[in-house]
Design an enzyme around this catalytic site. Structure first.
Site, PDB file in Angstrom:
ATOM      1  CB  SER A   1      -0.962  -0.027   1.191  1.00 46.12           C
ATOM      2  OG  SER A   1      -1.905   1.004   1.112  1.00 46.12           O
TER       3      SER A   1
ATOM      4  CG  ASP B   1      -2.750   4.120  -1.376  1.00 43.15           C
ATOM      5  OD1 ASP B   1      -3.460   4.140  -2.395  1.00 43.15           O
ATOM      6  OD2 ASP B   1      -2.969   3.341  -0.431  1.00 43.15           O
TER       7      ASP B   1
ATOM      8  CG  ASP C   1      -2.946  -0.373  -2.436  1.00 40.00           C
ATOM      9  OD1 ASP C   1      -2.771   0.776  -1.987  1.00 40.00           O
ATOM     10  OD2 ASP C   1      -3.610  -1.241  -1.841  1.00 40.00           O
TER      11      ASP C   1
ATOM     12  CG  ASP D   1      -6.065   0.902  -0.564  1.00 41.27           C
ATOM     13  OD1 ASP D   1      -5.198   1.795  -0.630  1.00 41.27           O
ATOM     14  OD2 ASP D   1      -6.138   0.094   0.387  1.00 41.27           O
TER      15      ASP D   1
END
Length: 463
Positions: A104, A243, A245, A247
């Site tokens: 992440s 960020d 990834d 999400d």
């Protein structure tokens, strides 16, 4: 934060498995996680596997795939994708589970593994405990040569995800948007979707690179200085940051100011409530550390806030339980229950853009939401002291203050006063601290609450 897997025999942290490559996250670990998940699924079913651009991801993907195959699982490979595409794919493809390989917002040397349910929601702590027990017991299913799982490559799922996103939002054409993807998993899809939605898009850090050369993937003010300057210099309407990834999402207003976490969440919560076809019982879920403006935003549209433990999986569980229309954490991790139960920074950005295109400048929309004095404090203590101090914290706080109207002990202790002021005393899940988070309508009361809470904690630490 990373969890020391070998030292304390704890595999899962607050957001899946996470740690440094070579020292904590290894191919052996990934192989056995694959075996453990396939064993948990009784040696059959299909598992979606995706990853972000980190340099170690294909290595870990191969190891996880080998583990899944050996224990009889079939693997649906979707390649380098944002985390929300994994959650979406599990539900869309009716798969048994999903795995996203990502750390992440952590720097490049970290990596991790997060597991997803059939409904696109992350595995709960009880499910993770079952995987963990299988992992450490090494009681894996081992398939015969003729029952080894198979690999399938699913290339169309990204296109389906994009089409469904576009059918979910209505952005008036011509909005000028700067998108900073941190060179992460959103670098391809996020700018493309915004363009297809009718926006004029300027990209920043949108070349895929697992070293994250442009900035640290954490989308906070310190790391978004370039985006803030570019939004203002190009006279753009909004900036969107992700960020590693994708999400999560953070928004920058047209003046180059970073949006306040609580205010952005309140703005979208109110908008989703206004759009809801419910006439009553409108609920939005957030965590115990979210601010007073959340309550005020929902009250204005006859809705209510439900608070739960910190962590997106806790928000997801509460959304399902409460039949809520939306939910999220102030960190920018938001869940859109009308789309998928996986946190989705791309859809979050699209919905903020939709609001701006219909209601005007983001700066005014955020300035119209009240901001009150907010204080965050942390007090060092050992793991043992955290437990001892928190055991009686509810009684200590309620006996030290007057005019309390609510006590919430779902995650630490949060007390609320009749004027809306609140304080949360909560042990850190990753560090040796007790955290104090509070908000009040006057700085004088905020300081009084802070000082009294610090005094209570220090007395019980014998400091």
């Amino acid at each position: 934060m990373p969890n020391k897997i070998e030292n304390n025999k704890k595999l899962f942290g607050t957001s899946g498995i996470r740690g440094e490559i070579k020292d904590e996250v290894t191919c052996d670990l990934a192989l056995n996680v694959g075996k453990a998940l396939a064993t948990y699924l009784n040696g059959h079913g299909e598992v979606v596997v995706g990853y972000d651009p980190r340099t170690s991801n294909q290595m870990l993907e191969n190891a996880i795939t080998a583990g899944l195959l050996e224990s009889g699982g079939n693997v649906l490979k979707i390649g380098m994708v944002p985390t929300p595409v994994v959650g979406y794919a599990v539900e869309k493809l009716n798969a048994s589970a999903g795995i996203m390989i990502t750390a992440s917002h952590n720097p490049s040397q970290y990596n991790g593994i997060k597991i997803w349910n059939q409904n696109g929601m992350a595995y709960t702590s009880s499910q993770e405990n079952e995987i963990e027990n299988i992992y450490y017991s090494k009681k894996f299913i081992k398939s015969d040569w003729n029952d080894i799982g198979t690999i399938h490559y699913i290339d169309e799922i990204k296109k389906e995800y994009i089409n469904d996103l576009l059918n979910t939002v209505e952005i008036k054409p011509g909005l000028k948007v700067v998108i900073d993807s941190a060179s992460g998993a959103g670098s391809e899809i996020s700018p493309l979707v915004f363009r297809m939605a009718g926006c004029e898009v300027i990209t920043l850090n949108s070349q895929i690179d697992g070293f994250f050369p442009g900035r640290n993937p954490e989308p906070n003010e310190a790391n978004l200085q370039d985006l803030m300057k570019i939004v203002k210099a190009t006279n753009s309407d909004i900036g969107i940051a992700h960020d590693g990834d994708a999400d999560r999402m953070m928004a920058i207003d047209e003046n180059g100011r970073i949006g306040d976490f609580d205010k952005l969440l309140a703005l979208l919560s109110q908008y989703m409530a206004e759009k809801s076809n419910k006439n009553n019982d409108i609920k939005v879920v957030t965590t115990v550390d979210a601010g007073l403006c959340m309550d005020e935003a929902l009250t204005s549209v006859n809705g209510t806030i439900v608070r739960t433990k910190v962590g997106d999986v806790n928000v997801a569980e509460s959304i399902i339980e409460e039949k809520a229309i939306f939910g999220g954490e102030p960190s920018g991790t938001w869940l859109h229950s009308d789309f998928c139960m996986c946190p989705d920074g791309i859809l979050s950005g699209l919905r903020i853009a939709e609001i701006v295109s219909k209601k005007g400048p983001l700066s005014k929309l955020l300035d119209d939401i009240p901001k009150y004095p907010n204080i965050r404090e942390k007090i060092s203590c050992s793991k043992e002291e955290k437990i001892t101090v928190m055991e009686n914290m509810g009684n200590l706080l309620t006996s030290s203050f007057e005019d309390i109207v609510d006590i919430n002990t779902i995650d630490g202790v949060r007390i609320t006063w009749d004027d809306g002021s609140w304080v949360l005393v909560r042990p850190s899940g990753t560090e040796d601290y007790i955290r104090i988070t509070l908000e009040s309508k006057t700085i004088e009361k905020a300081n009084f609450i802070r000082d009294r809470c610090v005094e209570i904690i220090n007395i019980n630490l014998d400091k």
